[in-house]
Design an enzyme around this catalytic site. Structure first.
Site, PDB file in Angstrom:
ATOM      1  N   LYS A 181      38.095  74.643  39.138  1.00  0.00           N
ATOM      2  CA  LYS A 181      36.893  74.772  38.832  1.00  0.00           C
ATOM      3  C   LYS A 181      36.485  75.407  40.089  1.00  0.00           C
ATOM      4  CE  LYS A 181      35.371  72.766  41.674  1.00  0.00           C
ATOM      5  NZ  LYS A 181      35.665  73.877  43.031  1.00  0.00           N
ATOM      6  N   TYR A 268      32.228  67.957  41.500  1.00  0.00           N
ATOM      7  CA  TYR A 268      33.100  66.587  41.054  1.00  0.00           C
ATOM      8  C   TYR A 268      32.357  65.280  41.702  1.00  0.00           C
ATOM      9  CZ  TYR A 268      36.974  69.153  43.678  1.00  0.00           C
ATOM     10  OH  TYR A 268      37.921  70.667  44.100  1.00  0.00           O
TER      11      TYR A 268
HETATM   12  P1  NAD Z   1      38.823  82.302  49.042  1.00  0.00           P
HETATM   13  O1  NAD Z   1      37.744  82.696  49.146  1.00  0.00           O
HETATM   14  O2  NAD Z   1      39.481  81.090  50.127  1.00  0.00           O
HETATM   15  O3  NAD Z   1      39.967  82.786  47.651  1.00  0.00           O
HETATM   16  C1  NAD Z   1      39.430  83.347  46.433  1.00  0.00           C
HETATM   17  C2  NAD Z   1      40.537  84.318  46.629  1.00  0.00           C
HETATM   18  O4  NAD Z   1      39.818  85.525  45.872  1.00  0.00           O
HETATM   19  C3  NAD Z   1      40.917  85.995  48.303  1.00  0.00           C
HETATM   20  O5  NAD Z   1      41.811  85.786  47.973  1.00  0.00           O
HETATM   21  C4  NAD Z   1      40.332  87.206  47.778  1.00  0.00           C
HETATM   22  O6  NAD Z   1      41.305  88.357  48.412  1.00  0.00           O
HETATM   23  C5  NAD Z   1      40.764  87.407  46.042  1.00  0.00           C
HETATM   24  N1  NAD Z   1      39.485  87.938  45.832  1.00  0.00           N
HETATM   25  C6  NAD Z   1      39.359  88.712  44.700  1.00  0.00           C
HETATM   26  N2  NAD Z   1      38.705  89.735  44.437  1.00  0.00           N
HETATM   27  C7  NAD Z   1      37.610  89.043  45.009  1.00  0.00           C
HETATM   28  C8  NAD Z   1      36.529  89.648  45.945  1.00  0.00           C
HETATM   29  N3  NAD Z   1      35.456  90.590  44.395  1.00  0.00           N
HETATM   30  N4  NAD Z   1      35.647  89.178  46.758  1.00  0.00           N
HETATM   31  C9  NAD Z   1      35.856  87.513  46.897  1.00  0.00           C
HETATM   32  N5  NAD Z   1      37.576  87.404  46.685  1.00  0.00           N
HETATM   33  C10 NAD Z   1      38.779  87.791  45.975  1.00  0.00           C
HETATM   34  O7  NAD Z   1      38.690  80.989  48.159  1.00  0.00           O
HETATM   35  P2  NAD Z   1      38.808  79.649  47.252  1.00  0.00           P
HETATM   36  O8  NAD Z   1      38.350  78.203  48.029  1.00  0.00           O
HETATM   37  O9  NAD Z   1      41.232  79.809  47.595  1.00  0.00           O
HETATM   38  O10 NAD Z   1      38.614  79.437  46.241  1.00  0.00           O
HETATM   39  C11 NAD Z   1      39.059  79.433  45.020  1.00  0.00           C
HETATM   40  C12 NAD Z   1      39.012  79.555  43.373  1.00  0.00           C
HETATM   41  O11 NAD Z   1      39.002  78.406  43.965  1.00  0.00           O
HETATM   42  C13 NAD Z   1      37.286  79.403  43.529  1.00  0.00           C
HETATM   43  O12 NAD Z   1      37.408  78.926  42.133  1.00  0.00           O
HETATM   44  C14 NAD Z   1      37.491  77.573  43.879  1.00  0.00           C
HETATM   45  O13 NAD Z   1      35.964  76.661  43.341  1.00  0.00           O
HETATM   46  C15 NAD Z   1      38.581  76.846  43.575  1.00  0.00           C
HETATM   47  N6  NAD Z   1      38.763  76.056  44.944  1.00  0.00           N
HETATM   48  C16 NAD Z   1      39.054  74.388  44.360  1.00  0.00           C
HETATM   49  C17 NAD Z   1      39.948  73.662  44.983  1.00  0.00           C
HETATM   50  C18 NAD Z   1      39.897  72.499  44.382  1.00  0.00           C
HETATM   51  O14 NAD Z   1      40.198  71.349  45.094  1.00  0.00           O
HETATM   52  N7  NAD Z   1      40.455  72.419  43.501  1.00  0.00           N
HETATM   53  C19 NAD Z   1      39.250  73.567  46.533  1.00  0.00           C
HETATM   54  C20 NAD Z   1      38.813  75.243  46.690  1.00  0.00           C
HETATM   55  C21 NAD Z   1      38.655  75.869  46.158  1.00  0.00           C
END
Ligand code: NAD
Length: 440
Positions: A181, A268
């Site tokens: 999400k 949420y």
């Molecule tokens: P994050 O920034 O920690 O990770 C993102 C990943 O994408 C990184 O490994 C990065 O290297 C990669 N990536 C590839 N191309 C990229 C670019 N152009 N710019 C930036 N990063 C790039 O983010 P996250 O917190 O892991 O979030 C990822 C997804 O998960 C999002 O959609 C977020 O909304 C969702 N999320 C959901 C929950 C949940 O509780 N369900 C919690 C956190 C995040």
């Protein structure tokens, strides 16, 4: 010790009754032990001890009295060859901190592939989780997953604006998709993702973990069974803070995030209000604020307050912000009771208390509900849908509806006017069947 050769194992000793067992375990010299052994008599296990097998699963009869909570049935994990194989796309915080560790608690899913654009991170994570180099992909080579039969589901855990591309590529490769999400950064993208998965004949699930979380599912039951009277209102808060240098993070770039606190954490509040009641809002009002001259909020908002009115008259007041200390409190105001849920949207630590009048006095009852790993529950739900060809509970259409509502919330905040929405017939109009593994 084993029972072989006439020796008793520790379990056997513990089966002894009364003084015999105590004497054997604690007794002093060899003579006392020999005497104790003579007095020992093997008691064969009864069905109460051994349990029985039903439908390939072991079940034990209840052995505690009615004053104690019954124990849950033992987990019934699938064998490795029956599990559904998942590829994780994007090795960021959520993947490394929550999703990859959750495979250890999953009963139906297994990790079979990793996708990352950062070679050293990919190699390190693959080593940690035992994924062979042949099952590691970079973004350019992602479409080769088509030829990897060990991958049945692709789990997209990338920045929001990248979800559409990877969902579409996964579907084109013939893989089912679980997508984080918010589903996308626009309702148009979200609709295109649903269409791509339909066209490819693959399942699409959006990772709304709260819909698989036991306290929130219990709250839903209170709302739906009417035992606390009509649900009049809800106050939902999801706020947290961002480091001063946060402006560099993709979450603060409009093109990658599609918005600020609203799609990231305010979602949420929105999704849970819809999930609890099964209704869809017919009107939204919103206002938003960002501190001026703060680079973190040059492109996306800090704070949004929004109100949702539902056809039954139920009203949800929601607050989301990147500027206030972590708080994820949900309060439900019923005609006859109040439900309080601190940490309602956290990964762990949910609580649920019911306040109402009992025998003329105000009573506050804390329900003790065992926690489960929300990410493992999601993985298992998706795996079950693939194995049994079911539509996921949190379907792609569920995600499209949230995108449309977030667009209405932003429109209201921009114009300063309420936005009316077309009524949607029935309950749970955009959801697949409730998760069978979480019923009861
Ligand atoms: P994050 O920034 O920690 O990770 C993102 C990943 O994408 C990184 O490994 C990065 O290297 C990669 N990536 C590839 N191309 C990229 C670019 N152009 N710019 C930036 N990063 C790039 O983010 P996250 O917190 O892991 O979030 C990822 C997804 O998960 C999002 O959609 C977020 O909304 C969702 N999320 C959901 C929950 C949940 O509780 N369900 C919690 C956190 C995040």
């Amino acid at each position: 010790m084993t029972e072989a050769g006439g020796r008793w194992n520790r379990r056997g000793m513990l089966k002894l009754t009364g003084a015999g067992a105590g004497g054997l375990l604690l007794g002093g010299g060899a003579g006392a032990a020999a005497e104790g052994a003579e007095r020992r008599r093997y008691v064969p296990p009864s069905p109460v001890d051994t349990g029985r097998v039903e439908g390939g699963k072991v079940v034990f009869p209840e052995w505690r009295g009615p004053a104690d909570a019954p124990s849950a049935p033992p987990p019934a994990p699938l064998s490795d060859d029956q599990r559904v194989g998942f590829a994780i796309v994007g090795l960021g915080r959520l993947s490394l901190e929550e999703i990859l560790p959750a495979f250890a608690e999953s009963k139906q899913a297994k990790l079979t592939a990793l996708v990352s654009g950062t070679p050293d991170k990919l190699a390190a994570v693959a080593r940690q989780y035992g994924v062979p180099a042949s099952s590691c992909y970079d973004y350019a080579g992602f479409d080769r997953i088509r030829d990897d039969p060990a991958i049945q589901v692709v789990y997209v855990v990338l920045p929001n604006a990248m979800h559409r591309e990877y969902v579409e590529r996964a579907a084109a490769a013939g893989k089912h998709v679980l997508c984080e999400k918010p589903m996308a950064t626009s309702s148009a993208d979200a609709r295109a993702m649903v269409a791509a998965c339909d066209k490819a004949g693959v399942r699409l699930m959006i990772a709304y973990r709260i819909q698989y979380q036991p306290h929130n599912r219990r709250a839903q039951r209170f709302v739906r069974d009417g035992s606390l009277g009509r649900l009049v209102g809800m106050t939902a808060t999801n706020v947290q803070t961002v480091a001063a240098n946060g402006a560099e993070q993709w979450r603060h770039k409009q093109a990658l995030a599609g918005g600020g606190s609203l799609p990231d954490i305010g979602l949420y509040c929105l999704n849970t209000a819809r999930f609890l009641t099964g209704e869809e809002p017919v009107e939204v009002w919103a206002t938003q604020y960002s501190p001026p001259n703060d680079p973190r909020y040059a492109e996306v908002e800090e704070t949004v307050s929004f109100t949702l009115r539902f056809p039954s008259g139920f009203v949800a007041n929601c607050l989301t912000s990147y500027g206030a200390r972590d708080d994820k409190h949900q309060r439900l105001n019923f005609a006859d009771a109040t439900i309080d849920m601190p940490n309602a949207y956290s990964y762990t630590g949910q609580q649920l208390s019911v306040t109402r009048l009992e025998e003329g006095k105000t009573a506050r009852t804390e329900l003790v509900i065992p926690e489960t790993n929300q990410f493992a529950a999601e993985l298992d739900h998706m795996a079950g849908c693939v194995r049994e060809n079911r539509r996921p509970h949190t379907s792609g259409e569920e995600g499209v509806q949230d995108q449309l509502l977030m667009e209405a919330i932003y429109q209201s905040a921009r114009t300063g006017r309420p936005v009316k929405l077309d009524p949607v017939e029935g309950r749970d109009a955009f959801r697949g069947p409730p998760p069978p593994e979480l019923q009861g």
